[in-house]
Design an enzyme around this catalytic site. Structure first.
Site, mmCIF file in Angstrom:
data_model
loop_
_atom_site.group_PDB
_atom_site.id
_atom_site.type_symbol
_atom_site.label_atom_id
_atom_site.label_comp_id
_atom_site.label_asym_id
_atom_site.label_seq_id
_atom_site.Cartn_x
_atom_site.Cartn_y
_atom_site.Cartn_z
ATOM 1 C CD GLN A 105 -2.450 -1.218 2.726
ATOM 2 O OE1 GLN A 105 -3.443 -0.572 2.998
ATOM 3 N NE2 GLN A 105 -1.874 -2.001 3.611
ATOM 4 C CG ASN A 106 4.060 1.283 2.422
ATOM 5 O OD1 ASN A 106 3.005 1.623 2.947
ATOM 6 N ND2 ASN A 106 4.946 0.537 3.040
ATOM 7 C CB ILE A 107 3.222 6.114 -2.186
ATOM 8 C CG1 ILE A 107 3.448 6.963 -0.916
ATOM 9 C CG2 ILE A 107 1.746 5.744 -2.304
ATOM 10 C CD1 ILE A 107 2.805 8.346 -0.971
ATOM 11 C CG ASP A 108 7.907 3.459 0.876
ATOM 12 O OD1 ASP A 108 8.054 2.462 0.132
ATOM 13 O OD2 ASP A 108 7.591 3.352 2.081
ATOM 14 C CG HIS A 123 -2.892 2.886 -1.927
ATOM 15 N ND1 HIS A 123 -2.833 2.717 -0.567
ATOM 16 C CD2 HIS A 123 -4.072 2.315 -2.313
ATOM 17 C CE1 HIS A 123 -3.928 2.084 -0.151
ATOM 18 N NE2 HIS A 123 -4.680 1.831 -1.190
ATOM 19 N N GLY A 214 2.742 -4.506 9.125
ATOM 20 C CA GLY A 214 2.620 -3.072 9.368
ATOM 21 C C GLY A 214 1.451 -2.412 8.685
ATOM 22 C CB SER A 216 -4.163 0.006 10.813
ATOM 23 O OG SER A 216 -4.519 0.818 9.710
ATOM 24 C CD GLU A 242 -1.104 -0.692 18.457
ATOM 25 O OE1 GLU A 242 -2.191 -1.032 18.952
ATOM 26 O OE2 GLU A 242 -0.304 0.087 18.988
ATOM 27 C CB ALA A 254 8.736 -4.384 9.973
HETATM 28 P P1 NAD Z 1 -1.560 2.663 8.965
HETATM 29 O O1 NAD Z 1 -0.847 3.958 9.206
HETATM 30 O O2 NAD Z 1 -3.050 2.652 8.981
HETATM 31 O O3 NAD Z 1 -1.117 1.591 10.052
HETATM 32 C C1 NAD Z 1 0.234 1.364 10.308
HETATM 33 C C2 NAD Z 1 0.382 0.027 11.000
HETATM 34 O O4 NAD Z 1 1.775 -0.205 11.163
HETATM 35 C C3 NAD Z 1 -0.263 -0.012 12.387
HETATM 36 O O5 NAD Z 1 -0.979 -1.213 12.525
HETATM 37 C C4 NAD Z 1 0.957 0.038 13.322
HETATM 38 O O6 NAD Z 1 0.725 -0.667 14.536
HETATM 39 C C5 NAD Z 1 2.013 -0.644 12.483
HETATM 40 N N1 NAD Z 1 3.398 -0.306 12.800
HETATM 41 C C6 NAD Z 1 3.899 0.861 13.310
HETATM 42 N N2 NAD Z 1 5.236 0.759 13.423
HETATM 43 C C7 NAD Z 1 5.600 -0.470 12.959
HETATM 44 C C8 NAD Z 1 6.839 -1.162 12.801
HETATM 45 N N3 NAD Z 1 7.997 -0.596 13.144
HETATM 46 N N4 NAD Z 1 6.823 -2.414 12.295
HETATM 47 C C9 NAD Z 1 5.640 -3.010 11.936
HETATM 48 N N5 NAD Z 1 4.443 -2.404 12.069
HETATM 49 C C10 NAD Z 1 4.416 -1.153 12.565
HETATM 50 O O7 NAD Z 1 -0.969 2.092 7.622
HETATM 51 P P2 NAD Z 1 -1.667 1.404 6.400
HETATM 52 O O8 NAD Z 1 -2.544 0.310 6.887
HETATM 53 O O9 NAD Z 1 -0.577 1.091 5.460
HETATM 54 O O10 NAD Z 1 -2.614 2.525 5.769
HETATM 55 C C11 NAD Z 1 -2.109 3.840 5.544
HETATM 56 C C12 NAD Z 1 -2.242 4.332 4.111
HETATM 57 O O11 NAD Z 1 -1.411 5.486 3.991
HETATM 58 C C13 NAD Z 1 -1.731 3.339 3.115
HETATM 59 O O12 NAD Z 1 -2.724 3.172 2.179
HETATM 60 C C14 NAD Z 1 -0.515 3.975 2.451
HETATM 61 O O13 NAD Z 1 -0.792 4.199 1.067
HETATM 62 C C15 NAD Z 1 -0.380 5.350 3.033
HETATM 63 N N6 NAD Z 1 0.947 5.598 3.671
HETATM 64 C C16 NAD Z 1 2.076 5.200 3.024
HETATM 65 C C17 NAD Z 1 3.315 5.425 3.615
HETATM 66 C C18 NAD Z 1 4.554 4.978 2.872
HETATM 67 O O14 NAD Z 1 4.554 4.917 1.644
HETATM 68 N N7 NAD Z 1 5.638 4.621 3.596
HETATM 69 C C19 NAD Z 1 3.404 6.032 4.871
HETATM 70 C C20 NAD Z 1 2.219 6.438 5.495
HETATM 71 C C21 NAD Z 1 0.985 6.194 4.888
#
Ligand code: NAD
Length: 274
Positions: A105-108, A123, A214, A216, A242, A254
């Site tokens: 789901q990440n965009i990174d 995404h 990682g 939610s 969580e 992670a």
């Molecule tokens: P979320 O923010 O809803 O949930 C993050 C989850 O990661 C939580 O369950 C939390 O407990 C867990 N978490 C926190 N630290 C962690 C770690 N060190 N190791 C493992 N798990 C950990 O994230 P989501 O469900 O991906 O939804 C957010 C949306 O926002 C996504 O659709 C994504 O596109 C976007 N997003 C992307 C980035 C990115 O590209 N890195 C960053 C933020 C949000």
């Protein structure tokens, strides 16, 4: 945890096809904040004003400085992030021959930069640009993203913020000789990126083990994937600090859990030649 860890290793070892489904949490230890951490990103930047293209355009007109701050907060950590041990462990398992489908789901872009070959980006990606017709219009580099951030910082403080924002965003968003281009991102209310979404659904329904890391599970329709996998008979393993609904929950970060789990299950180290 030990018993659950052993069960997870056995599940991965015995699986013919594993889907690895990642969310913001896998990149948290690369310095990219999740949107639902304690600071509450969406509380700072309400979703109706910052989570959709329409909301962003409205915010640009009414609160340009806030828009600059929001875009910079999203771009800056991604522009300087490096893949971490969890991204590398997944890439190493893939390189060792394990049948893994990576869905993020990440965009990174951190999975690809760690060495993973095929990654379904549900995404989209901050590093790709699309035209109005959703066709590719080229890529952006981390250096360009960093420059955009510097200019946005100036726009937050200086005169004529909207003009400065438009200028700052030109590498990502603007009008070229082939028409309008913008980041290839899926915001709230947008259709999912294709063919990534259809291929991910098919993979989820045909895998026998689904590892979510990682996430939610509150962002739909992406959150339908584990449900679909479970209904089709796959075992769900969740790695997250969580508790998440899963057959096996490995509580932890992670970078602490993934290299150990994937290393034991697939006999892969955590490094891959890129
Ligand atoms: P979320 O923010 O809803 O949930 C993050 C989850 O990661 C939580 O369950 C939390 O407990 C867990 N978490 C926190 N630290 C962690 C770690 N060190 N190791 C493992 N798990 C950990 O994230 P989501 O469900 O991906 O939804 C957010 C949306 O926002 C996504 O659709 C994504 O596109 C976007 N997003 C992307 C980035 C990115 O590209 N890195 C960053 C933020 C949000």
């Amino acid at each position: 945890m030990n018993e659950d860890f052993d069960r997870a290793v056995e599940t991965l070892r015995g699986a013919k096809h594993v889907v690895v489904f990642t969310g913001a949490g896998i990149s948290a230890e690369s310095g990219i904040p999740t949107f639902r951490d304690d600071e509450g990103f969406w509380r700072r930047f309400p979703m109706d004003r910052f989570g959709t293209w329409r909301g962003l355009v409205r915010t640009a007109r009414t609160e340009p400085r806030r828009l600059a701050e929001f875009v910079r907060c999203v771009l800056e950590p991604i522009a300087i992030a490096e893949p971490n041990a969890a991204h590398r462990a997944i890439a190493a398992a893939q390189a060792s021959g394990a049948r893994l489908t990576i869905v993020t789901q990440n965009i990174d872009r951190l999975h690809q930069r760690a060495g993973s070959s095929t990654v379904f980006e549900l995404h989209g990606s901050l590093y790709d640009k699309n035209g109005r017709d959703r066709r590719p219009r080229g890529e952006v580099t981390p250096a360009q993203l960093r420059k955009v951030c510097d200019r946005l910082r100036a726009a937050e403080k200086g005169w004529l913020p909207l003009v400065r924002i438009v200028f700052a965003l030109r590498p990502l968003l603007g009008i070229g000789f082939r028409g309008v281009y913008k980041p290839a991102l899926v915001l709230f209310g947008d259709a999912m990126a294709e063919p990534a979404w259809s291929l991910s659904r098919r993979a989820a329904e045909n895998c026998d083990c689904f590892v979510q890391i990682g996430t939610s599970g509150v962002v739909y329709p992406a959150a339908l994937l584990p449900e679909g996998a479970s209904l089709a008979g796959a075992r769900i393993v969740s790695i997250d600090p969580e508790r998440q609904p899963a057959d096996i929950w490995l509580e932890g970060k992670a970078c602490d859990v993934v290299p150990k789990l994937f290393g034991e299950a697939f006999g892969s180290g955590d490094e891959v030649a890129v």
